[in-house]
Design a protein around this motif. Structure first.
Motif, short mmCIF file in Angstrom:
data_model
loop_
_atom_site.label_atom_id
_atom_site.label_comp_id
_atom_site.label_asym_id
_atom_site.label_seq_id
_atom_site.Cartn_x
_atom_site.Cartn_y
_atom_site.Cartn_z
N UNK A 143 61.91 -25.46 -5.16
CA UNK A 143 61.33 -26.80 -4.78
C UNK A 143 61.32 -27.43 -5.93
N UNK A 144 61.55 -29.03 -6.05
CA UNK A 144 61.36 -29.83 -7.11
C UNK A 144 59.62 -28.97 -7.98
N UNK A 145 59.91 -29.02 -9.30
CA UNK A 145 58.97 -29.32 -10.37
C UNK A 145 57.70 -29.68 -10.11
N UNK A 146 57.83 -31.03 -9.00
CA UNK A 146 56.34 -31.53 -9.06
C UNK A 146 55.33 -31.08 -7.99
N UNK A 147 55.93 -29.69 -7.13
CA UNK A 147 55.94 -29.62 -6.39
C UNK A 147 54.41 -28.82 -6.80
N UNK A 148 54.71 -27.56 -8.01
CA UNK A 148 54.37 -26.69 -8.28
C UNK A 148 52.61 -27.38 -8.90
N UNK A 149 52.26 -28.86 -8.90
CA UNK A 149 51.15 -29.60 -9.55
C UNK A 149 50.27 -29.43 -8.67
N UNK A 150 51.05 -30.32 -7.33
CA UNK A 150 50.10 -29.69 -5.89
C UNK A 150 49.98 -28.72 -5.46
N UNK A 151 50.79 -27.84 -5.97
CA UNK A 151 50.41 -26.50 -5.54
C UNK A 151 49.00 -26.11 -5.55
N UNK A 152 49.18 -26.05 -7.37
CA UNK A 152 48.18 -24.93 -7.82
C UNK A 152 46.58 -26.43 -7.85
N UNK A 153 46.63 -27.14 -7.90
CA UNK A 153 45.69 -27.63 -8.20
C UNK A 153 44.70 -28.22 -6.84
N UNK A 154 45.64 -28.37 -5.99
CA UNK A 154 45.15 -28.88 -4.33
C UNK A 154 45.25 -27.87 -3.91
N UNK A 155 45.75 -25.84 -4.40
CA UNK A 155 45.12 -24.75 -3.92
C UNK A 155 44.09 -24.34 -4.48
N UNK A 156 43.54 -24.66 -5.48
CA UNK A 156 43.11 -24.13 -6.52
C UNK A 156 40.99 -24.86 -6.30
N UNK A 157 41.76 -26.03 -6.88
CA UNK A 157 40.50 -26.89 -6.85
C UNK A 157 40.12 -27.31 -5.13
N UNK A 158 41.46 -27.52 -4.40
CA UNK A 158 40.84 -27.66 -2.77
C UNK A 158 40.06 -26.86 -1.78
N UNK A 159 39.59 -25.43 -2.45
CA UNK A 159 40.18 -24.17 -1.57
C UNK A 159 38.51 -24.72 -0.83
N UNK A 160 37.66 -25.38 -2.31
CA UNK A 160 36.11 -25.09 -1.90
C UNK A 160 36.09 -26.69 -1.19
N UNK A 161 36.79 -27.69 -0.69
CA UNK A 161 37.36 -28.61 0.36
C UNK A 161 37.53 -28.31 1.69
N UNK A 162 37.53 -26.72 2.01
CA UNK A 162 38.02 -26.24 3.48
C UNK A 162 36.66 -25.64 4.09
N UNK A 163 36.54 -26.21 4.80
CA UNK A 163 35.65 -26.19 5.67
C UNK A 163 35.23 -24.95 5.49
#
Lengths: 152, 494
Positions: free
Chosen positions: B235-255
């Motif tokens: 996949x395009x390389x910029x997706x690594x940003x989205x996936x690595x960060x949103x799913x590391x920091x973002x897990x504490x934002x999941x209900x």
């Protein structure tokens, strides 16, 4: 001990907002122009962002222990940066495997996955009763709220 | 009916029936925790660390991780794996950052739902209303997009039609959710989490028996090559940003995570809940990774023909295992779907019953909330099934609401709100309004091919809502700093 008072939090929140801005810019400009170096810098900003929130969350009564700052907080950012660097430098390259894995795969699994577990999960287990939530800290919180009505 | 990759053997059918009966029994048992609105909608201060840890893992790891994830690995290599390897360690990170403060909120106010906490922190019915509306909308949209996946799974497991599969799966879930609400969801999720961990053992054993762990075959295959074994994927390389960060920091934002932080019985339970959830999730990540690479290996070594429907990658791998192993893995897939579905049914009905009505000035009497909540659970399920099957393009658009949407409304409200005294009511209202509008507008623009970002739009909506919260907080002061109620100030000393 480092004091993370209200002023320091203002600065950290500002840094976090700037990192988010840069991450969006790097994804946008880097993605549109296929500029992998810019995307790599965006990844490093992600590691910095992790450190910023960690610093605010790991404080206790506005104090952050120096040892906690080193491990797990800064080490967490360093592990992430190392993982991103290896992945960036080995992307799409046919290479000799390390322990049965492509170097990029190895970097992601060992430094990002395992490294993050060591710096978040293992530290949480080992430091829970001394740094995350010491018993006396919770007791003093409970004493303080015991004398007040529940807020609605 | 879809191509039948799995034959519904007696052991698969037996495992499925056993799994459903145990889930119903546990759900009914959980009724004893659901006698109050707080117990029914939140399971507040009810459970130990073991239950909460396993339940968090089960609720966060959805059908997407067990079926969609391996499909993405088959098609694109490592890229999507960043989501799952970020998420596991993100659990304890989230508990480090806001775990104790979320639990502390349950000591200063009566908490049943996430908007309850938001209303108290920001002293605003508007915040409560927008958050409830957003959570409800995203939960229904997310569940609707899972309906067909669940139907396909039941079709493969039992050999029944997709329609019958939907009725069986959601009927079973409703059978215990009506009785015990969120308490039932948490307790059954813990059981289902344990089932998923058993499935992981099956997957690891099957993968190494099948492949010997040899990835060089994939690197040298003309159909795949180095991009399928490196750390960035195809996949395009910029997706690594989205996936690595949103799913590391973002897990504490999941209900699914946040709501568990106030469901622990004691503050001491935060320790086990925090690490067990992450470690268990980390183990289930192996399904995503190994099943995906297992499917690639089978095709690369010509043991199977290439597949076009990516959702079939998981079934292709499972079809090459045998007997009990197949039944075990399929039960794990079912557990992943049901556990996430039950949580979102409860989240949506709670938001409608308690918060949306309350925010509009029609607070439902405390003793009637459970009854109304039960009716609304039925409404939510009917809406999801109907929308999932006949929603057409709207499902494709709104089905993307999920992880990113939740993070864009909850990171400002809870992470910033509980870490930063200066975070103001006006800032949160502005951020929530932006997040709800942008999260709906972006997929519409993408779907109608009017405009699309060169990266997942939720990076923009999450980052945007956080930037707005920061900037507006510097210039406003509602429910912030000294204007915050005194009762909340002890939380900021933790």
């Amino acid at each position: 001990m480092i004091t993370i008072g209200d002023k320091a939090r203002d600065i950290l929140m500002f840094i976090a907002a700037f990192c988010w801005f840069f991450v969006i810019y790097a994804s946008w400009a880097g993605g549109a122009n296929k500029d992998h170096q810019l995307i790599y810098f965006g990844l490093l900003a992600c590691a910095a962002l992790t450190v910023v929130y960690y610093m605010m969350g790991a404080t206790s009564n506005q104090k952050l222990s120096t040892s906690v700052l080193v491990w797990p907080i800064l080490l967490n950012g360093i592990f992430q940066a190392v993982a991103f660097t290896i992945v960036y430098n080995t992307k799409g390259v046919k290479a000799d495997f390390i322990l049965g894995m492509h170097p990029g795969f190895f970097g992601a699994m060992v430094f990002f996955w395992l490294g993050n577990f060591v710096t978040s999960t293992l530290s949480y287990i080992l430091l829970f009763s001394t740094k995350v939530l010491p018993e006396d800290e919770w007791e003093s919180f409970m004493k303080e709220v015991a004398g007040q009505q529940k807020i609605h | 009916m879809d191509e039948q990759l799995i034959q519904p053997t007696p052991s698969i059918i037996g495992f499925t029936v056993f799994f459903m009966l145990i889930s119903i029994a546990i759900g009914w048992y959980a009724n004893k925790f659901a006698k109050t609105a707080e117990g029914f909608f939140g399971g507040t201060k009810m459970f130990g660390g073991l239950v909460i840890g396993l339940a968090s893992c089960a609720a966060v790891m959805s059908a997407f991780g067990f079926i969609g994830g391996p499909g993405l690995v088959y098609k694109f290599g490592f890229t999507s794996i960043w989501m799952t390897i970020a998420c596991g360690p993100g659990f304890a990170y989230g508990y480090w950052v806001i775990g104790k403060r979320m639990r502390a909120m349950a000591e200063v106010t009566d908490v049943a739902t996430l908007p309850d906490i938001a209303r108290v922190r920001f002293q605003s019915q508007t915040v409560r209303g927008i958050l409830a509306l957003g959570l409800c909308l995203a939960a229904i949209a997310y569940l609707s997009s899972q309906v067909k996946g669940g139907a396909k799974l039941m079709n493969q497991m039992l050999g029944v039609s997709e329609e019958a599969g939907v009725v069986i799966m959601f009927g079973t879930t409703l059978a215990y959710m009506l009785v015990s609400g969120m308490s039932g969801s948490i307790l059954t999720d813990a059981f289902q989490g344990a089932v998923m961990l058993c499935a992981v053992l099956g997957v690891v054993f099957a993968f190494f028996s099948m492949t010997g762990g040899d990835f060089s075959v994939i690197q040298n295959s003309p159909n795949f090559g180095p991009t399928f074994v490196d750390g960035a994927g195809a996949m395009p390389f910029q997706l690594v940003i989205a996936f690595a960060m949103i799913f590391f920091i973002g897990v504490m934002g999941q209900p699914t995570m946040l709501a568990k932080m106030y469901a622990v019985k004691s503050h001491k339970d935060l320790k086990l809940a925090g690490w067990l959830g992450g470690v268990a999730y980390g183990a289930t990540s192996l399904v995503w990774i190994l099943v995906g690479y297992g499917a690639i290996y089978l095709v690369a070594t010509a043991q199977a023909a290439p597949i076009k429907d990516l959702d079939k990658a998981a079934f292709l791998f499972v079809s090459k295992t045998g007997g009990v192993m197949q039944a075990l893995i399929m039960a794990g897939l079912l557990a992943a779907i049901v556990s996430t579905a039950s949580f979102f049914i409860s989240l949506a009905s709670g938001a409608l019953t308690r918060d949306l009505a309350g925010a509009m000035g029609h607070e439902i009497a405390h003793d009637r909330q459970i009854i109304v909540g039960r009716y609304l659970q039925v409404v939510v399920i009917i809406l999801c099934i109907g929308f999932g099957y006949w929603g057409g393009r709207a499902v494709a658009i709104l089905g993307t609401l999920g992880w990113g949407f939740f993070a864009s409304v909850t990171l400002p409200t809870f992470t910033m709100g509980l870490l930063w005294r200066r975070c103001s009511r006006e800032a949160i209202i502005a951020a929530l309004a932006f997040a709800v509008v942008a999260n709906i507008a972006c997929p519409i623009l993408e779907n109608f091919k009017i405009w699309r970002f060169p990266f997942p739009y939720y990076v923009f909506t999450i980052g945007g809502s956080i930037i707005i919260t920061t900037v507006v907080s510097f210039f406003t002061s509602g429910a912030a700093g000294e204007n915050m109620p005194n009762e909340l100030k002890p939380i900021f000393k933790l």
